[in-house]
Design a protein around this motif. Structure first.
Motif, PDB file in Angstrom:
ATOM      1  N   HIS A  91      -7.097   6.492   7.582  1.00 38.90           N
ATOM      2  CA  HIS A  91      -6.823   5.423   6.614  1.00 38.90           C
ATOM      3  C   HIS A  91      -6.968   4.071   7.305  1.00 38.90           C
ATOM      4  O   HIS A  91      -6.471   3.890   8.424  1.00 38.90           O
ATOM      5  CB  HIS A  91      -5.402   5.576   6.049  1.00 38.90           C
ATOM      6  N   ARG A 137       0.358   3.323   6.455  1.00 39.35           N
ATOM      7  CA  ARG A 137       0.812   4.701   6.228  1.00 39.35           C
ATOM      8  C   ARG A 137       0.849   5.432   7.570  1.00 39.35           C
ATOM      9  O   ARG A 137       0.397   4.908   8.590  1.00 39.35           O
ATOM     10  CB  ARG A 137      -0.167   5.441   5.304  1.00 39.35           C
ATOM     11  N   GLU A 138       1.384   6.638   7.542  1.00 38.15           N
ATOM     12  CA  GLU A 138       1.425   7.483   8.746  1.00 38.15           C
ATOM     13  C   GLU A 138       0.026   7.696   9.314  1.00 38.15           C
ATOM     14  O   GLU A 138      -0.150   7.834  10.525  1.00 38.15           O
ATOM     15  CB  GLU A 138       2.042   8.847   8.408  1.00 38.15           C
ATOM     16  N   THR A 140      -2.617   5.633   9.020  1.00 35.61           N
ATOM     17  CA  THR A 140      -3.433   4.429   9.189  1.00 35.61           C
ATOM     18  C   THR A 140      -3.868   4.314  10.657  1.00 35.61           C
ATOM     19  O   THR A 140      -3.027   4.326  11.553  1.00 35.61           O
ATOM     20  CB  THR A 140      -2.638   3.162   8.800  1.00 35.61           C
TER      21      THR A 140
END
Ligand SMILES: *Cc1c(COP(=O)(O)O)cnc(C)c1O
Length: 394
Positions: A91, A137-138, A140
């Motif tokens: 991400h 996010r986790e 990214t």
């Protein structure tokens, strides 16, 4: 002739030209050769690296020379993506108004399975750090946000963004092509992991730039071959270009505060003068912008016609990005700050240089006012606006 398109490219400074000439005529060796003229070339190459590193607060080993800003953007983003993929993090967070060297690279990654979040840059053209933090996010692996926008000149809260990224252990890349040589940058204090720059935006030559990669950030190659640039960028180094870039950058740093002051004063006078044209609007925040950037929309006209008529009057400007001129699509940057298509088409970017004279400022204001009035006098869109058939948007 008044050159007001320094965001597209700048004239090489005399210092840069002289530096380049001395390499071409005297120190023309290949830095990889072992005899003296080769070793001399290697020596000046490494001096240039130290100079460039010093200007942004980096170490020489953290500077990789490239063919310019586009290459540096590609390599930075693809390297971070490769690291992300290895760790199962696919991400990426960026913004809607990045340069196409960033946006098109992100599009390529999207086709390869990456998820991309493009942050809103709001009406003022500024990213909100709290929105960026929420978007993380986790999984990214990278945040890439430009230092200053090339069309509307808005300067981003880079240090705050850098701190958020460091806190969440996400790599932070910034396309600083418009900022390097114009604004103070300190990669340590700003918590930047990867940074792109290009010489021809600060009075250096075209076709040369650099990528800063913080120690420990593993780069992937775009170009395979020899062991140049620590094995991360093959090909005989562009020594004349690199030495000229370093000379231009040292000079830009030396004059930065003074130039910024001079440019800001002229910029603000242009903003005030052009803002007096009816149904016009400044694009981007009035203060948090590059010292030399002015960008306006004028209702009821086509930016392209405006540019051609200004050229007739000896003023060289742009409608936004050199990359979109010639196409009929309005600028993605102006759309990103919420300008509707019709309004975005009537844009003008003036990116002024230190040599702009006081009388040039007056001449530009007078000329733009005249040409906008002239174009409106036979514009069907303007007639509809003035007769009330369509509402004014500006
Ligand atoms: C000019 C520019 C680039 C591209 O740099 P090149 O050296 O021309 O490849 C990238 N990003 C921004 C913001 C620019 O202004």
């Amino acid at each position: 002739m008044i050159y007001a398109d320094n965001a597209a490219t700048t004239k090489m400074s005399k210092t840069a030209v002289d530096a380049m000439m001395s390499v071409i005529t005297e120190n023309y060796g290949n830095p990889s050769s072992l005899y003296s003229i080769g070793q001399k070339a290697k020596e000046i190459l490494e001096e240039a690296r130290a100079t460039v590193a010093d200007v942004i607060g980096a170490k020489p080993q953290e500077i990789l020379f490239t063919s310019g800003g586009s290459e540096a953007d590609n390599q930075a983003i693809l390297s971070a993506a490769a690291l992300g993929r290895k760790n199962g993090k696919m991400h990426i967070v960026s913004t809607a108004f990045e340069h196409h060297a960033v946006l098109h690279t992100l599009e390529k990654l999207k086709k390869e399975g990456f998820e991309i979040t493009l942050l809103d840059v709001h009406e003022d053209g500024i990213v909100r750090p709290e929105e960026l933090e929420k978007a993380l996010r986790e999984d990214t692996c990278l945040v890439t946000v430009m230092f200053a926008n090339n069309e509307i000149g808005t300067v981003q809260p880079i240090r705050e963004i850098g701190e958020i990224c460091r806190k969440h252990k996400v790599l932070f890349h910034t396309d600083a092509v418009q900022a390097v040589g114009h604004l103070p940058i300190d990669v340590e204090a700003d918590r930047i992991d990867l940074l792109s720059a290009s010489a021809h935006k600060f009075h250096g030559p075209k076709g040369v730039g650099f990528l800063y990669a913080r120690k420990g950030v593993r780069l992937s190659n775009l170009i395979e071959g020899g062991a140049q640039e620590n094995g991360k960028r093959a090909g005989t180094e562009n020594v004349p270009g690199i030495v000229a870039m370093a000379a231009a950058l040292a000079e830009a740093k030396e004059n930065m505060a003074r130039n910024a002051e001079i440019l800001t004063e002229k910029r603000d006078r242009l903003i005030q003068g052009l803002g007096a044209i009816p149904h016009s609007a400044l694009n981007g925040d009035a203060k948090r912008r590059l010292p030399g950037n002015v960008n306006f929309c004028f209702e009821g006209i086509e930016g392209e016609s405006l540019l051609l008529l200004l050229d007739d009057k000896g003023i060289e400007a742009s409608s936004g990005s050199a990359c979109t001129s010639g196409s009929l699509d309005p600028s993605h940057v102006l759309l990103a700050i919420g300008r509707v298509h019709d309004v975005a088409h009537g844009s003008l970017r003036l990116s002024i240089g230190e040599d702009l004279r006081d009388e040039d400022v007056d001449y530009i204001i007078r000329s733009v006012s005249e040409v906008v009035g002239y174009l409106r006098s036979f514009s069907p869109i303007w007639r509809d606006l003035e007769s009330g058939k369509k509402p004014h948007l500006l």
